[in-house]
Write an enzyme that holds these catalytic residues in place. Structure first.
Site, PDB file in Angstrom:
ATOM      1  N   ASP A  67      15.118  18.781 -21.870  1.00  0.00           N
ATOM      2  CA  ASP A  67      15.752  17.661 -21.187  1.00  0.00           C
ATOM      3  C   ASP A  67      15.715  16.491 -22.147  1.00  0.00           C
ATOM      4  O   ASP A  67      14.706  16.264 -22.818  1.00  0.00           O
ATOM      5  CB  ASP A  67      15.054  17.324 -19.876  1.00  0.00           C
ATOM      6  N   PHE A 146      28.003  14.832 -29.879  1.00  0.00           N
ATOM      7  CA  PHE A 146      28.414  14.678 -28.481  1.00  0.00           C
ATOM      8  C   PHE A 146      27.692  13.471 -27.886  1.00  0.00           C
ATOM      9  O   PHE A 146      26.910  12.802 -28.562  1.00  0.00           O
ATOM     10  CB  PHE A 146      28.100  15.954 -27.674  1.00  0.00           C
TER      11      PHE A 146
END
Ligand code: IMP
Length: 193
Positions: A67, A146
């Site tokens: 995460d 990204f």
């Protein structure tokens, strides 16, 4: 060869992590396409554990989840665990970061990644963290990568994350730092997985 489920549907992360894993004798398995556990943890660790546990229990294999997110110092660490959903589109999220720092001198930020490994029953085996420090630019530069990469400038390299190619990004990124520690653990535990 050891098999590990990589508990993510994010294709960019898969590509980055597969590039790192190709040097190791570990086969990466993808979860089913509808794998989408609810990430309602308060920390990167909480969310990585939620994803790893869910993947281990579903597939009956050790699972690795990450995460990650962006923390902006002047915003008290926001967007943090909300990085992926801070605004509706990626372009809007980038604009929100730029707008939130209008007139602000402190543009310090960091990408954080927490990696968590669970065993085939979903029990925590190991967790690691990687941090990459940078500065939020007033405008975008570069087209690689990204997420927030085009506004994340790394002073030591004189480039944004989006101006680095995959190999260059993997040398310094929060994800690769966390993953390197994880790989050391995996190598030390090969027989037990
Ligand atoms: P996650 O998929 O829940 O870990 O959400 C991570 C979010 O943080 C992504 O959707 C991006 O918005 C941001 N993020 C994490 N790592 C990176 C990175 O390497 N570059 C740019 N943005 C990132």
């Amino acid at each position: 060869m050891k098999r590990i489920v990589l508990a993510t549907q994010n294709k960019n992360k898969l590509i980055e992590m597969q590039a790192i894993f190709k040097h190791f004798d570990i086969q990466i398995i993808n979860p089913p396409s509808d794998f989408d556990p609810i990430e309602d943890g308060k920390t990167f660790f909480d969310n990585s554990l939620i994803k790893a546990k869910a993947a281990s229990r579903l597939m009956g294999l050790p699972a690795l989840a990450d995460d990650s997110g962006l923390q902006i110092e002047a915003l008290g660490g926001a967007p943090g665990v909300h990085s992926a959903r801070w605004a509706q589109t990626n372009a809007e999220r980038i604009q929100k970061a730029i707008d939130s720092l209008k007139g602000q001198d402190n543009r310090n930020a960091q990408f954080v990644c927490c990696m968590t490994l669970t065993d085939s029953k979903g029990e925590l085996l190991y967790t690691s963290e990687g941090i990459c420090k940078g500065i939020i630019l007033k405008e975008q530069k570069g087209t690689n990568g990204f997420g927030y990469d085009p506004i994340f400038f790394i002073p030591e390299l004189g480039k944004t994350m989006a101006e680095l190619n995959l190999d260059e990004k993997n040398k310094i990124s929060h994800r690769s730092i966390a993953l390197k520690q994880m790989i050391e653990f995996l190598n030390s535990q090969r027989e037990n997985l």
